[in-house]
Enzyme design. Structure first.
Site, PDB file in Angstrom:
ATOM      1  N   ASN A  55       0.812  -1.231   0.000  1.00  0.00           N
ATOM      2  CA  ASN A  55       0.000   0.000   0.000  1.00  0.00           C
ATOM      3  C   ASN A  55       0.840   1.273   0.000  1.00  0.00           C
ATOM      4  O   ASN A  55       0.382   2.310  -0.473  1.00  0.00           O
ATOM      5  CB  ASN A  55      -1.011  -0.002   1.154  1.00  0.00           C
ATOM      6  CG  ASN A  55      -0.350  -0.019   2.507  1.00  0.00           C
ATOM      7  OD1 ASN A  55       0.654  -0.681   2.701  1.00  0.00           O
ATOM      8  ND2 ASN A  55      -0.900   0.721   3.441  1.00  0.00           N
ATOM      9  N   GLU A  92       8.740   1.270  16.447  1.00  0.00           N
ATOM     10  CA  GLU A  92       9.921   1.765  15.732  1.00  0.00           C
ATOM     11  C   GLU A  92       9.798   3.278  15.652  1.00  0.00           C
ATOM     12  O   GLU A  92       8.763   3.848  15.945  1.00  0.00           O
ATOM     13  CB  GLU A  92      10.025   1.119  14.341  1.00  0.00           C
ATOM     14  CG  GLU A  92      10.290  -0.388  14.410  1.00  0.00           C
ATOM     15  CD  GLU A  92      10.618  -1.035  13.060  1.00  0.00           C
ATOM     16  OE1 GLU A  92      11.394  -0.449  12.284  1.00  0.00           O
ATOM     17  OE2 GLU A  92      10.091  -2.117  12.789  1.00  0.00           O
ATOM     18  N   GLU A 148       4.233  -4.529  12.444  1.00  0.00           N
ATOM     19  CA  GLU A 148       3.344  -3.376  12.229  1.00  0.00           C
ATOM     20  C   GLU A 148       2.170  -3.866  11.403  1.00  0.00           C
ATOM     21  O   GLU A 148       2.324  -4.162  10.216  1.00  0.00           O
ATOM     22  CB  GLU A 148       4.103  -2.262  11.519  1.00  0.00           C
ATOM     23  CG  GLU A 148       5.249  -1.752  12.369  1.00  0.00           C
ATOM     24  CD  GLU A 148       6.046  -0.655  11.701  1.00  0.00           C
ATOM     25  OE1 GLU A 148       5.828  -0.376  10.518  1.00  0.00           O
ATOM     26  OE2 GLU A 148       6.902  -0.077  12.388  1.00  0.00           O
ATOM     27  N   CYS A 159      -3.213   1.666   6.663  1.00  0.00           N
ATOM     28  CA  CYS A 159      -3.375   0.921   7.918  1.00  0.00           C
ATOM     29  C   CYS A 159      -3.940   1.811   9.021  1.00  0.00           C
ATOM     30  O   CYS A 159      -4.702   1.362   9.873  1.00  0.00           O
ATOM     31  CB  CYS A 159      -2.042   0.335   8.349  1.00  0.00           C
ATOM     32  SG  CYS A 159      -0.749   1.572   8.552  1.00  0.00           S
TER      33      CYS A 159
HETATM   34  P1  NAD Z   1       0.263  -9.365   3.710  1.00  0.00           P
HETATM   35  O1  NAD Z   1       0.412  -9.802   5.113  1.00  0.00           O
HETATM   36  O2  NAD Z   1      -0.569 -10.181   2.799  1.00  0.00           O
HETATM   37  O3  NAD Z   1       1.689  -9.242   3.007  1.00  0.00           O
HETATM   38  C1  NAD Z   1       2.714  -8.417   3.489  1.00  0.00           C
HETATM   39  C2  NAD Z   1       4.057  -8.954   3.034  1.00  0.00           C
HETATM   40  O4  NAD Z   1       4.263 -10.219   3.650  1.00  0.00           O
HETATM   41  C3  NAD Z   1       4.194  -9.190   1.537  1.00  0.00           C
HETATM   42  O5  NAD Z   1       5.490  -8.833   1.138  1.00  0.00           O
HETATM   43  C4  NAD Z   1       4.005 -10.685   1.423  1.00  0.00           C
HETATM   44  O6  NAD Z   1       4.628 -11.254   0.293  1.00  0.00           O
HETATM   45  C5  NAD Z   1       4.692 -11.151   2.677  1.00  0.00           C
HETATM   46  N1  NAD Z   1       4.327 -12.496   3.149  1.00  0.00           N
HETATM   47  C6  NAD Z   1       3.149 -13.144   3.009  1.00  0.00           C
HETATM   48  N2  NAD Z   1       3.219 -14.368   3.596  1.00  0.00           N
HETATM   49  C7  NAD Z   1       4.467 -14.465   4.129  1.00  0.00           C
HETATM   50  C8  NAD Z   1       5.136 -15.470   4.869  1.00  0.00           C
HETATM   51  N3  NAD Z   1       4.550 -16.610   5.209  1.00  0.00           N
HETATM   52  N4  NAD Z   1       6.403 -15.247   5.249  1.00  0.00           N
HETATM   53  C9  NAD Z   1       7.027 -14.088   4.948  1.00  0.00           C
HETATM   54  N5  NAD Z   1       6.439 -13.108   4.233  1.00  0.00           N
HETATM   55  C10 NAD Z   1       5.165 -13.290   3.838  1.00  0.00           C
HETATM   56  O7  NAD Z   1      -0.257  -7.885   3.790  1.00  0.00           O
HETATM   57  P2  NAD Z   1      -0.662  -6.921   2.578  1.00  0.00           P
HETATM   58  O8  NAD Z   1      -1.996  -7.335   2.067  1.00  0.00           O
HETATM   59  O9  NAD Z   1       0.479  -6.811   1.628  1.00  0.00           O
HETATM   60  O10 NAD Z   1      -0.765  -5.514   3.323  1.00  0.00           O
HETATM   61  C11 NAD Z   1      -1.928  -5.033   3.905  1.00  0.00           C
HETATM   62  C12 NAD Z   1      -1.853  -5.137   5.402  1.00  0.00           C
HETATM   63  O11 NAD Z   1      -0.730  -4.409   5.877  1.00  0.00           O
HETATM   64  C13 NAD Z   1      -3.048  -4.502   6.066  1.00  0.00           C
HETATM   65  O12 NAD Z   1      -3.485  -5.317   7.121  1.00  0.00           O
HETATM   66  C14 NAD Z   1      -2.511  -3.194   6.600  1.00  0.00           C
HETATM   67  O13 NAD Z   1      -3.207  -2.664   7.692  1.00  0.00           O
HETATM   68  C15 NAD Z   1      -1.120  -3.586   6.965  1.00  0.00           C
HETATM   69  N6  NAD Z   1      -0.269  -2.404   7.081  1.00  0.00           N
HETATM   70  C16 NAD Z   1       0.171  -2.033   8.323  1.00  0.00           C
HETATM   71  C17 NAD Z   1       0.963  -0.884   8.464  1.00  0.00           C
HETATM   72  C18 NAD Z   1       1.454  -0.440   9.801  1.00  0.00           C
HETATM   73  O14 NAD Z   1       2.383   0.359   9.833  1.00  0.00           O
HETATM   74  N7  NAD Z   1       0.901  -0.901  10.912  1.00  0.00           N
HETATM   75  C19 NAD Z   1       1.299  -0.138   7.341  1.00  0.00           C
HETATM   76  C20 NAD Z   1       0.821  -0.540   6.105  1.00  0.00           C
HETATM   77  C21 NAD Z   1       0.053  -1.686   5.980  1.00  0.00           C
END
Ligand code: NAD
Length: 486
Positions: A157, A460, A255, A288
């Site tokens: 995102n 962080e 996060e 997020c």
């Molecule tokens: P996601 O968890 O599907 O994927 C995030 C990352 O994790 C990707 O690079 C993905 O390839 C990787 N991944 C997936 N499975 C994995 C595994 N088993 N081992 C290691 N890596 C793996 O999330 P998304 O759909 O890409 O992002 C959206 C989510 O991120 C939302 O829930 C959003 O709220 C959150 N988000 C949080 C913050 C924050 O700062 N708190 C900021 C932005 C987004």
């Protein structure tokens, strides 16, 4: 597979970046643009072998980078920031083409912030110190020692912004890095590798590997040579990563998602409150921190809703490259399906659609406001990650706070109130990593950032980043000639 693709006139290497070399994979995945669904190219799809190679490269580069004086590390981070600043236009258009967020915000906000991430942590590194203290004549000296190879895993995102918010402090701390960007938006991480190499970062200090989550991720997060894992993404993935990291008790920073409240009290400046609420549609709701639960005091709810509908109705949805666009597409057809699923189930349960509630042509979802939603309903409790807000009302401060805290998340909260004492009282009761009072999304890199409950583990930012990315050491030195071991 072509080694390079051209995206909006910019050449992007599609291979991994490991040990200062471009490395292809036998397999690839197709990267598409959310703007029109077109294929941008085939990207190297890594697995366990690429993960092993990247960790080995990071491990080999670690001793020398860790021993590099702080001032030299800081100089190199500033050189990377210079490189980012020189390429802002290219980074902005590639990011927009890859993830569909607005070009104007990439140009003017996000990419300058990417450069700032490097400058900030370079400068903060040089200020890092704890005053020595004495214990029975012995001196205590605290140092932040580099920890080792760090695996950094990021979502789609805000790809480069979120990646560099981890890469910069990890490198500044003297660690080496394996960055794994999201498969739906991998391109700017590859450009970052080019920029870092041009800036003179030694081979193996920053490695970038691409691929589907678990396919490459499990081998990274369970690797015994990895000393830190910082992850931004969803809760289910975080649980899987935590289980994988448990094999070596690798320290984690998580996060995660949110379901943050935006509380509007009757004493608020209503125009400001409406502006804050409409802002929650930014990035097509894929933020997020978004305050997706509008909680409005009964007595102003009708007027608030009337003004909100007028303002939200004026938002322009369309091509994110167009300066006049306010809301771009959602990232992927699967994300659109997910968003619509939440909305249709809510409507089936009795929610009323104030605006939106449907898809639009292409990869767009109409900005949506749902009301008549129960506190325990899915749409109030679960993160949608699309342009979908809910509106509930409350009778008094106590009820407002209760509703605000009543989810499994605790990432952020926003309040609109004209009463500073109320702001203080309410803030003290909210479970949230960040609280904004009469503002939204003001983020200083020296502030602690993270979430409570299912929104994350750890913080962080500023010194907190160095605390996470370093092994803290306390050295106790006896005064000369001192023999007492008591
Ligand atoms: P996601 O968890 O599907 O994927 C995030 C990352 O994790 C990707 O690079 C993905 O390839 C990787 N991944 C997936 N499975 C994995 C595994 N088993 N081992 C290691 N890596 C793996 O999330 P998304 O759909 O890409 O992002 C959206 C989510 O991120 C939302 O829930 C959003 O709220 C959150 N988000 C949080 C913050 C924050 O700062 N708190 C900021 C932005 C987004």
């Amino acid at each position: 597979m072509a080694d390079k693709i051209t995206v909006a006139g910019v050449s992007v290497d599609t291979r991994h970046w490991v040990g200062g070399q471009r490395v292809a994979s036998v397999d690839t995945f197709t990267d598409t643009s959310p703007i029109d669904g077109s294929a941008l190219g085939e990207i190297a799809r890594g697995g366990p072998a690429e993960a092993q190679a990247a960790v080995a490269a990071a491990r080999a580069a670690f001793p020398s980078w860790a021993a590099t004086p702080r001032a030299e590390r800081a100089r190199l981070l500033h050189a990377i920031a210079d490189g980012v600043e020189k390429r802002i236009e290219e980074l902005a258009i590639v990011e927009t083409t890859d993830n569909g967020a607005l070009l104007r915000s990439h140009r003017r906000g996000v990419m300058p912030r990417v450069a700032h991430n490097f400058r900030f942590f370079a400068d903060w590194l040089l200020t890092l110190e704890h005053e020595d203290f004495e214990t029975r004549g012995h001196s205590n000296h605290v140092s932040w020692d580099p920890a080792g190879p760090c695996v950094l895993i990021t979502p789609w995102n805000a790809p480069l912004m979120l990646a560099t918010w981890k890469v910069a402090p990890a490198l500044a701390a003297g660690n080496t890095v394996i960055l794994k960007p999201a498969e739906w938006s991998p391109l700017t991480a590859s450009l970052l590798a080019d920029i870092a190499a041009e800036a003179g970062l030694p081979a193996g200090v920053l490695n970038v590997v691409q691929g589907y989550g678990a396919e490459i991720g499990d081998a990274l997060t369970s690797h015994p040579d990895v000393r830190r894992i910082s992850f931004t993404g969803s809760v289910p993935t975080a649980k899987r990563i935590a289980a994988s990291a448990a094999a070596n008790l690798t320290p984690l920073s998580l996060e995660l998602g949110g379901k943050s409240p935006l509380l509007v009290f009757a004493d608020a400046n209503l125009e400001l409150a409406v502006d804050l609420a409409v802002e929650q549609y930014d990035n097509a709701g894929q933020v997020c921190l978004a305050g997706t639960r509008l909680l409005v005091e009964d007595s102003v709810a009708e007027e608030f809703t009337r003004r909100f509908v007028a303002k939200a109705g004026a938002l322009r949805q369309g091509d994110p490259r167009d300066e006049a666009t306010d809301i771009g597409p959602n990232i992927h057809p699967r994300q659109l399906e997910k968003i619509d699923g939440f909305v249709q189930r809510a409507i089936a349960e009795g929610a009323r659609t104030v605006i939106g509630g449907h898809r639009r042509d292409g990869q767009f979802y109409a900005p949506t406001l749902l009301t008549d939603v129960a506190q325990d309903s899915e749409v109030v409790q679960e993160e949608v990650f699309g342009p979908v807000l809910t509106l509930q009302t409350f009778a008094d401060e106590e009820e407002g706070v209760r509703l605000a805290n009543d989810t499994r998340f605790g990432l952020a909260a926003t309040l609109a109130t004209g009463d500073p004492e109320r702001a203080e009282r309410v803030t003290a009761q909210l479970v949230a990593g960040t609280v904004w009072v009469n503002c939204f999304f003001v983020r200083d890199l020296q502030a602690p950032f993270g979430g409570s409950r299912l929104s994350g583990v750890g913080r962080e930012g500023g010194t907190w980043s160095f605390d996470f990315y370093c092994d803290l050491k306390n050295t106790v030195t006896a005064p000369k000639g001192f023999k007492d071991h008591g």
